[in-house]
Design a protein around this motif. Sequence first.
Motif, PDB file in Angstrom:
ATOM      1  N   LYS A  46       0.823  -1.228   0.000  1.00  0.00           N
ATOM      2  CA  LYS A  46       0.000   0.000   0.000  1.00  0.00           C
ATOM      3  C   LYS A  46       0.853   1.273   0.000  1.00  0.00           C
ATOM      4  O   LYS A  46       0.546   2.252   0.671  1.00  0.00           O
ATOM      5  N   TYR A  48       1.395   4.047  -1.948  1.00  0.00           N
ATOM      6  CA  TYR A  48       0.708   4.699  -3.064  1.00  0.00           C
ATOM      7  C   TYR A  48       1.638   5.455  -3.995  1.00  0.00           C
ATOM      8  O   TYR A  48       1.472   5.406  -5.218  1.00  0.00           O
ATOM      9  N   LYS A  84      -4.945   8.383  -3.393  1.00  0.00           N
ATOM     10  CA  LYS A  84      -4.966   7.114  -2.651  1.00  0.00           C
ATOM     11  C   LYS A  84      -6.193   6.250  -2.954  1.00  0.00           C
ATOM     12  O   LYS A  84      -6.720   5.566  -2.081  1.00  0.00           O
TER      13      LYS A  84
END
Length: 106
Positions: A46, A48, A84
């Motif tokens: 994760k 981004y 995001k």
Amino acid sequence: MIEKPNLNYVNNLSGDDNDVKELLIDVIKTEFPEEKKEYYESYHNKEYKKIEENVHRLKHKISILGLEKSYEIANQYEHNLRVKSTDKSDDFDIILLVITEYLKTL
């Protein structure tokens, strides 16, 4: 409807020079799996900003392989990542799969 990758751009770029064509194909076949692996690692973590960078690099391969609609999807996905959002990630996964399968035929 999924687009089919092609070598039109590579052929135009290399002209009648098969050595140049083979070199370009080798670069794609070498870089794409590495960039795809980095993308999935960033996605899993994760991260981004890294995901966005990975998508940006992969967009070049998408373009070189003549996937105009897929390039637009990747572009939208890249923009979504800036806020995001992983919207379009499923579409992007399909594009990566199509390219992976196509490169096996070269």
